[in-house]
Design an enzyme around this catalytic site. Structure first.
Site, short mmCIF file in Angstrom:
data_model
loop_
_atom_site.label_atom_id
_atom_site.label_comp_id
_atom_site.label_asym_id
_atom_site.label_seq_id
_atom_site.Cartn_x
_atom_site.Cartn_y
_atom_site.Cartn_z
CD1 TRP A 82 -2.50 38.31 56.87
CD2 TRP A 82 -0.86 38.87 58.44
NE1 TRP A 82 -2.49 37.56 57.91
CE2 TRP A 82 -1.54 37.69 58.84
CE3 TRP A 82 0.20 39.30 59.08
CZ2 TRP A 82 -1.33 37.26 59.84
CZ3 TRP A 82 0.52 38.79 60.20
CH2 TRP A 82 -0.08 37.88 60.75
CD GLU A 102 -5.03 45.52 47.49
OE1 GLU A 102 -4.16 45.27 48.31
OE2 GLU A 102 -6.19 45.41 47.78
CD GLU A 126 -6.56 38.57 44.65
OE1 GLU A 126 -7.40 38.25 45.87
OE2 GLU A 126 -5.47 39.30 44.51
N GLY A 128 -7.81 38.28 51.72
CA GLY A 128 -7.35 39.35 52.28
C GLY A 128 -7.70 39.69 53.70
N GLY A 129 -8.85 40.63 53.86
CA GLY A 129 -9.25 41.16 55.30
C GLY A 129 -9.56 40.18 56.06
P1 13P Z 1 -10.25 40.87 50.51
O1 13P Z 1 -10.48 39.34 50.76
O2 13P Z 1 -10.04 41.76 51.68
O3 13P Z 1 -11.34 41.31 49.56
O4 13P Z 1 -8.98 40.94 49.53
C1 13P Z 1 -8.74 40.21 48.69
C2 13P Z 1 -7.30 40.29 48.22
O5 13P Z 1 -7.08 41.15 47.64
C3 13P Z 1 -6.34 39.35 48.52
O6 13P Z 1 -5.25 39.27 47.91
#
Ligand code: 13P
Length: 249
Positions: A11, A97, A165, A230-231
């Site tokens: 999240w 991140e 990722e 993620g999103g």
């Molecule tokens: P998204 O699915 O929003 O691209 O993010 C991926 C992510 O960083 C999951 O850890």
């Protein structure tokens, strides 16, 4: 028996009190899923979700990062022990991140992995190349280095996971091609096998713009044992649709 797919919702820095009902809906509608499921909410919601989902043990909870010390004068940080105490069973470490936004080197990720193991959390170590690293033909070199330097020897014989990722695929709507994913997973599998000599079979997950319409295909690719979302994990219908894809994979 192969491991069931592992579907994990990250999240990130999203979720106020109302998000508890999102997790409750996910839990309610996924009771029959055969996949392994987890949500990594912001740390402020861990205890709340732990309480709200106490009758839904099929949804595990995870942290998104931890400090490498168990306690101390580290204002603003959270230790692995604290995550465990708040209801987490796993923790994401080395997410891009953190690596890029907070300049976390691999050596620090490795210390955090050790702290997670010590606290009884399953670490999920994230790795991935940036666009410029891929475009300059350095993807393998970067993945090898991240695996070598972020995974401490203490992982031998322990349960852990690795999530690939590609940084350029996170939150961009761009998705790695099948060949890029197969190539990265083959490399990761080979490096882990050599390093840990086949003793552990961690889940290898893919993350980066996973959506309801590509989840099933991603899970069909050789070596992909789960998805880090993620999103699309923030909306119950989307995350549930991804979970259903895993049940059909
Ligand atoms: P998204 O699915 O929003 O691209 O993010 C991926 C992510 O960083 C999951 O850890």
């Amino acid at each position: 028996m192969p491991n069931p797919p592992f579907i994990v919702g990250n999240w990130k820095m999203h979720g106020l009190s109302e998000a508890v009902s999102v997790a409750e809906e996910i839990a309610r509608e996924s009771r029959k899923s055969t996949a392994r499921l987890a949500i990594c909410p912001p740390a402020t919601l861990l205890s709340r979700l732990s309480e709200a989902l106490k009758d839904a043990p099929h949804i595990e909870l995870g942290g998104q990062d931890c400090h490498y010390e168990a306690q101390g004068a580290f204002t603003g940080d959270i230790s692995a022990t604290m995550l465990k105490d708040a209801g987490a069973g796993l923790v994401l470490l080395g997410h891009s991140e953190r690596r890029h936004g907070h300049k976390e080197p691999c050596s620090q990720v490795a210390l955090k992995v050790k702290a997670a193991l010590k606290a009884g959390l399953e670490p999920m170590i994230c790795i991935g190349e940036t666009l410029s690293e891929r475009e300059s033909g350095r993807t393998h070199e970067v993945l090898r280095r991240q695996l070598r330097d972020s995974l401490p020897a203490e992982l031998e014989g322990q349960r852990f996971h690795v999530s690939y990722e590609p940084v350029w695929a996170i939150g961009t709507g761009l998705i790695a091609t099948d060949d890029q994913i197969r190539d990265a997973f083959a490399l990761i599998g080979k490096v882990l096998d050599k390093r840990f000599q086949g003793h552990v079979v961690p889940h290898l997950l893919y993350g980066g713009s996973v959506k309801p319409d590509n989840a099933q295909h991603l899970l069909s690719l050789e070596g992909v044992g789960g998805l880090l979302v993620g999103g699309a994990s923030l909306k119950a219908p989307d995350f549930l649709s991804i979970i259903r894809s895993a049940d059909q994979a």
